[in-house]
Design an enzyme around this catalytic site. Sequence first.
Site, PDB file in Angstrom:
ATOM      1  NE  ARG A 299      -4.261  -1.459   0.106  1.00  0.00           N
ATOM      2  CZ  ARG A 299      -4.365  -2.577  -0.585  1.00  0.00           C
ATOM      3  NH1 ARG A 299      -3.347  -2.985  -1.331  1.00  0.00           N
ATOM      4  NH2 ARG A 299      -5.476  -3.297  -0.541  1.00  0.00           N
TER       5      ARG A 299
ATOM      6  CD  GLU B 251      -3.582   2.624  -5.732  1.00  0.00           C
ATOM      7  OE1 GLU B 251      -2.508   2.420  -5.136  1.00  0.00           O
ATOM      8  OE2 GLU B 251      -4.461   1.780  -5.886  1.00  0.00           O
TER       9      GLU B 251
ATOM     10  CG  HIS C 125      -3.910  -1.333  -6.797  1.00  0.00           C
ATOM     11  ND1 HIS C 125      -4.276  -0.599  -5.697  1.00  0.00           N
ATOM     12  CD2 HIS C 125      -3.799  -2.613  -6.359  1.00  0.00           C
ATOM     13  CE1 HIS C 125      -4.405  -1.401  -4.653  1.00  0.00           C
ATOM     14  NE2 HIS C 125      -4.114  -2.628  -5.032  1.00  0.00           N
TER      15      HIS C 125
END
Length: 337
Positions: A248, A276, A295
Site C-alpha cells: 500500500r 492512488e 494497482h
Amino acid sequence: MPTSQLPRALFAMNPVHLPELFPPRLMRRLRSSADVDAALVVRDFGDPAIAGVLAEAELLLTGWGCPRIDAAVLRRAPRLRAVLHAGGSVRGWLDDAVWERGLAVSSAVQANALPVAEYALAAILFAGKDAFGLRERFRVEQVRPPAGALAGVGNLGRRVGIIGASRVGRRVLELLAPFEFEVALYDPYIDGATATALGAVPLPLDQLLATSDIVSLHAPDTPETHRMLDQRRLALMPDGAVFINTARGALVDPDALMTELISGRISAILDVTEPEPLPARSPLYDLPNVFLTPHLAGSLGNELERLGRAVVDEVERLAAGEPLLHAVHHAQLANSA
C-alpha cells in the site's frame, strides 16, 4: 441433495465482478452445495425488495463492492451463520457486531496473494537485470550498451530485502528459493528461527534497507506501519537500489520517496502509490527510473476465478460440517491486511 436442504446463500458485491468470480462451471459447482440465486446480487442491504431473502440467508457470499455489514444488517438476517469473502481483506466493511454474534468469516486473501507474489517475483528479477533502466537507455540510444556498462547487472548473489512475512511476503520467499539470491527479511512479529525456516536472514529494518540491492514491501497497512518508510529510512538505501511496492502506498512517505526518485539515486517499481491514482501532473509518470503500474498486481481477469473457487471450497466445507480452511479471526485483523 435437494435444493430445499441446501443452505440458503446470497451474493453481496458489485455485480460486475460476479461472472469472473463465478463463471458457469464454478457457479454450477456452487449451486450443488448452496441454494443461491445467481441473478440476485445485493448492493444495498436496506433495500425492501431483498428483505425476504436476507431474512432466510444462512451464508453471505461477498466481494468487492459489498455494502458494510453492521448490527442493523444482522438484525435483518437472523439465520445468517457465515460470511465468505471472495476478495482479500475484510477490514473496513465488517462491523464488530459480526464477531460479537459469532459468525464464521472466511476470506480469499490467500488466493489473492498468489498473483501479487508473482508480480513481485517478476519485478525482482527484472530489477536485478536493470531491465527497466536499460530499456530506457535502449530507447534513447538504440544500441546495446557496451559491456562495461553492464558490469553491475545480474541476479547472482544479489541481496533482496523482504519487508513483511505476510501471506504475499511468504509466497515471495517461496518463489525466490530456486534463485541464487541472498534474501533478508524484516518482520517484527516473527522470530529468527521462523525467518531462517522461510529461507531468509532476519535483519532489523534499518539494516535490511542499508544492505539490500532490492527491497520489496509486503507489510499490511496498519497504524503501526503507516509511513514506516520515511525520509530517514529511504535515505538508508544504497545508491542504485530498487524499491518495489505491491503493498500500500500509505506505508511510504510519498514526498520522501518522490525526492529520492527525482534525484535518481534509487529506482522504483510501484504498483501502489499515495495518493492512488496519482495526480495527472505527478513526475512519477515520466521519471525514467520509475516503473509504474495501475494497482494490477492483485487478482484481475481470469485470476478472479481463483477467488470464487476459494469461496466455493468453503461452502462445500460448511455443507460437509467441516471447519473453514481460511477462517478470519477478529484478533488477526490488527496485524493483517
